[in-house]
Design a protein around this motif. Sequence first.
Motif, PDB file in Angstrom:
ATOM      1  N   ASN A   1       2.515  34.737 -38.133  1.00  0.00           N
ATOM      2  CA  ASN A   1       3.669  35.647 -38.063  1.00  0.00           C
ATOM      3  C   ASN A   1       4.904  34.942 -37.522  1.00  0.00           C
TER       4      ASN A   1
ATOM      5  N   SER B   1       4.324  39.334 -31.795  1.00  0.00           N
ATOM      6  CA  SER B   1       4.946  38.953 -33.068  1.00  0.00           C
ATOM      7  C   SER B   1       6.375  39.455 -33.149  1.00  0.00           C
ATOM      8  N   ARG B   2       6.611  40.622 -32.556  1.00  0.00           N
ATOM      9  CA  ARG B   2       7.937  41.246 -32.620  1.00  0.00           C
ATOM     10  C   ARG B   2       8.880  40.740 -31.539  1.00  0.00           C
TER      11      ARG B   2
ATOM     12  N   ARG C   1       8.669  33.988 -39.124  1.00  0.00           N
ATOM     13  CA  ARG C   1       9.964  34.317 -38.519  1.00  0.00           C
ATOM     14  C   ARG C   1      10.821  33.066 -38.293  1.00  0.00           C
TER      15      ARG C   1
ATOM     16  N   LYS D   1      11.050  35.337 -28.650  1.00  0.00           N
ATOM     17  CA  LYS D   1      12.350  34.848 -29.118  1.00  0.00           C
ATOM     18  C   LYS D   1      12.477  33.358 -28.850  1.00  0.00           C
TER      19      LYS D   1
END
Length: 259
Positions: free
Chosen positions: A239, A206-207, A243, A210
Amino acid sequence: MKCKALIRLTAAFVFGCFALSSVAQTSSCNKTVYLTFDTGNMSVAEKVAEILKRQDVKATFFLANEKTFRGDFSLDDSWKAFWQERLKEGHHFGSHTYDHVYFVKDGPKGQVFEKPQFGPKAGETILYNEAAMCKEIRRVDLRFIELTGQPIQKIWRAPGGKTSPTLIRMGDMCGYQHIGWSAAGFLGDELNSDKHPNSLLLEKASRDLKDGDITMAHLGIWSRKDPWAPAVLEQLIVNLKGRGFCFGLLPKLSLPSHK
């Protein structure tokens, strides 16, 4: 009459709010990620399909004729309806080599050594020339046509992601583009679940994912005790949508599905 008018007004309001919500979600979609799944043992195949449908997201599946949790194989007639449904839903498909053949090393004269995991020569290390490797990749395409009436996309993925320039060139000469995955796109579903719990895998993906990244997971994996897909996949999609991610289909020349 007043009651009917009120009902029509309420319906129009609800529809208008829904339309605005859809527009807002689409307008906030400014990055693309590509979800991909290799066949694996198919133990969570139905769960993955259910999640993708519920989230209205398309993915790319790389198919090999692997042994499944049911004791059959993933390209048997017993899986025909499953692949037909995924095709109807608009997903894309690539070859993962028919017998799930692992690259071992380059051989002489532009050949490669490969080790099939399934099929009559499973476990043997075999020297493949360009024609043999092309046949192995294309067998999935031909079988998919038998199962669904449609060909796969002209893409393939080497099992384990193990390749060499020689092997990539063989696929190119056969007309199939090799598709790997991004470093952040390795979703970890084949890792030890004690050392790599689902909560950490979800947080990491999730983080770290890209714009333009390709992910990789399986439709079931023998080596993981705590299944990845039910615990991670849907929340990861939520998530990523949060984003501002869209979900695209491979090859990347295809227009992304903005969901």
